[in-house]
Design an enzyme around this catalytic site. Sequence first.
Site, PDB file in Angstrom:
ATOM      1  N   TYR A 149     -21.751   4.337   8.749  1.00 49.68           N
ATOM      2  CA  TYR A 149     -20.487   3.814   8.226  1.00 49.68           C
ATOM      3  C   TYR A 149     -19.334   4.574   8.877  1.00 49.68           C
ATOM      4  O   TYR A 149     -19.334   5.795   8.903  1.00 49.68           O
ATOM      5  CB  TYR A 149     -20.439   3.986   6.707  1.00 49.68           C
ATOM      6  CG  TYR A 149     -19.181   3.437   6.065  1.00 49.68           C
ATOM      7  CD1 TYR A 149     -18.909   2.066   6.060  1.00 49.68           C
ATOM      8  CD2 TYR A 149     -18.260   4.287   5.444  1.00 49.68           C
ATOM      9  CE1 TYR A 149     -17.764   1.562   5.458  1.00 49.68           C
ATOM     10  CE2 TYR A 149     -17.105   3.786   4.838  1.00 49.68           C
ATOM     11  CZ  TYR A 149     -16.870   2.425   4.849  1.00 49.68           C
ATOM     12  OH  TYR A 149     -15.733   1.922   4.254  1.00 49.68           O
ATOM     13  N   ASP A 244     -18.592  11.088  14.230  1.00 47.76           N
ATOM     14  CA  ASP A 244     -17.854  10.822  13.001  1.00 47.76           C
ATOM     15  C   ASP A 244     -18.322  11.858  11.979  1.00 47.76           C
ATOM     16  O   ASP A 244     -19.370  11.712  11.360  1.00 47.76           O
ATOM     17  CB  ASP A 244     -18.126   9.391  12.521  1.00 47.76           C
ATOM     18  CG  ASP A 244     -17.413   9.083  11.207  1.00 47.76           C
ATOM     19  OD1 ASP A 244     -16.783  10.001  10.634  1.00 47.76           O
ATOM     20  OD2 ASP A 244     -17.493   7.928  10.759  1.00 47.76           O
ATOM     21  N   LYS A 272     -12.368  13.506   4.120  1.00 48.71           N
ATOM     22  CA  LYS A 272     -13.005  14.098   2.937  1.00 48.71           C
ATOM     23  C   LYS A 272     -12.663  15.582   2.720  1.00 48.71           C
ATOM     24  O   LYS A 272     -11.583  15.875   2.217  1.00 48.71           O
ATOM     25  CB  LYS A 272     -14.503  13.820   2.977  1.00 48.71           C
ATOM     26  CG  LYS A 272     -14.734  12.303   2.933  1.00 48.71           C
ATOM     27  CD  LYS A 272     -16.142  11.821   2.757  1.00 48.71           C
ATOM     28  CE  LYS A 272     -16.123  10.322   2.501  1.00 48.71           C
ATOM     29  NZ  LYS A 272     -16.939   9.512   3.375  1.00 48.71           N
TER      30      LYS A 272
HETATM   31  C1  LIG Z   1     -16.354   8.201   4.037  1.00 48.49           C
HETATM   32  C2  LIG Z   1     -16.585   7.960   5.462  1.00 48.49           C
HETATM   33  C3  LIG Z   1     -15.671   7.241   6.246  1.00 48.49           C
HETATM   34  C4  LIG Z   1     -14.473   6.557   5.667  1.00 48.49           C
HETATM   35  O1  LIG Z   1     -13.574   7.446   5.084  1.00 48.49           O
HETATM   36  P1  LIG Z   1     -12.508   6.895   3.994  1.00 48.49           P
HETATM   37  O2  LIG Z   1     -11.660   8.096   3.717  1.00 48.49           O
HETATM   38  O3  LIG Z   1     -13.325   6.432   2.834  1.00 48.49           O
HETATM   39  O4  LIG Z   1     -11.753   5.790   4.631  1.00 48.49           O
HETATM   40  C5  LIG Z   1     -15.903   7.155   7.602  1.00 48.49           C
HETATM   41  N1  LIG Z   1     -16.979   7.732   8.166  1.00 48.49           N
HETATM   42  C6  LIG Z   1     -17.882   8.418   7.440  1.00 48.49           C
HETATM   43  C7  LIG Z   1     -19.047   9.056   8.127  1.00 48.49           C
HETATM   44  C8  LIG Z   1     -17.726   8.537   6.059  1.00 48.49           C
HETATM   45  O5  LIG Z   1     -18.645   9.180   5.349  1.00 48.49           O
END
Ligand SMILES: *Cc1c(COP(=O)(O)O)cnc(C)c1O
Length: 432
Positions: A149, A244, A272
């Site tokens: 994701y 990511d 995060k």
């Molecule tokens: C949570 C997450 C996102 C998206 O971040 P948001 O702050 O929810 O938009 C993108 N990449 C990874 C790996 C994530 O865990």
Amino acid sequence: MVSSTLKTTKSEEIFAAAQKLMPGGVSSPVRAFKSVGGQPIVFDKVKGAYIWDVDGNQYIDYVGTWGPAICGHAHPEVISALRDSLENGTSFGAPSALENVLAEMVIDAVPSIEMVRFVNSGTEACMAVSRLMRAFTGRDKIIKFEGCYHGHADMFLVKAGSGVATLGLPDSPGVPKSVTSNTLNAPYNDLEAVKALFAANPGEIAGVILEPVVGNAGFIAPDAGFLEGLREITKEHKALLVFDEVMTGFRIAYGGAQQKFGVIPDLTTLGKIIGGGLPVGAYGGRKDIMAMVAPSGPMYQAGTLSGNPLAMTAGIKTLELLQKPGTYEQLDKMTKKLSEGLLKIAKEAGVAACGGQISAMFGLFFTAGPVHNYEDAKKSDLGKFSRFHRGMLERGIYLAPSQFEAGFTSVAHSDEDIERTLAAAREVMASW
Ligand SMILES: *Cc1c(COP(=O)(O)O)cnc(C)c1O
């Protein structure tokens, strides 16, 4: 569905009202209990390793607001720093010294990052980084992995993880085919598939983006040599490698998965934890690539609230707390006890399960495994997961309401919390 022993009258009232006001009653689909049944509990307060719902029930929390709460919820030092910062205003829309402080901390910590741009969410960071990958290479195609994701931007909503996996919506209406035709998917941990995509699209692939440790298809670790292999392949094709680390940054290690595995990507996205519970994202990497970002270069990306003083303050204090010697050793030891404990309990109960843990991130699948990719993860018995989730909730343990999400621990979790969690799991599985 097991009959509930949990009193959730107020949660139900509030959620019923919410459903008339907001789609599905939530501000983000992952918060719904659609895949596990029942209704979400409505939170009232969070502190340390605990959350309280509006009916007064207390839970040990393994979601940690989906990752940011690695120091525990509402850490007194973060709250106090925020109070002081608040007095100076909530948004500047102009440069502030706080941005320099957090930027320096991020650059010092994350091996690939020489320059950084702050945004407001992980989604924004990934969206910007994909534009930058294309701007820098002059190529349009991007390789991602099934079940990973990268936020909800159009080009990533193909065979994505997190809520899209949970709800079984691998592709979303409203996403133009013209956009996703440039998104190529490979199974995670499959270097041959990546090589084949490069061979089939010569000179067209801008780069590869991945979760260096997957958390959005449940917890999946990279096989030995996978990250190294991607580094070699991308180099060979003059394509960019992007980690990511929105979830893994400052969680797998202070310097993220890239520090832990010693594989250095060209670009990295963060979110995060670096916002300490306030809305933040960031992307960064090699100076020559970051120099393309406006106003230094031509690639446009902007944000009214980016670099927000409150968010910077919470991030700075959170990273300071994480610098305390022994933090990651403690997180790893505790999470290992939890993960190994869960597997042992499942084994004793005769329940097929597999899972693992790296630092403060863990996962449990109800399949004998092993799980190397999203296809393997989907073999997990989702009925068992739902019963497990409900049983744990009724015993005061809050897990993500989806098989396809990793679990998170924090420095606030005590040995007693872990023991209580394992005792609850033993009770739940004993009745199966
Ligand atoms: C949570 C997450 C996102 C998206 O971040 P948001 O702050 O929810 O938009 C993108 N990449 C990874 C790996 C994530 O865990």
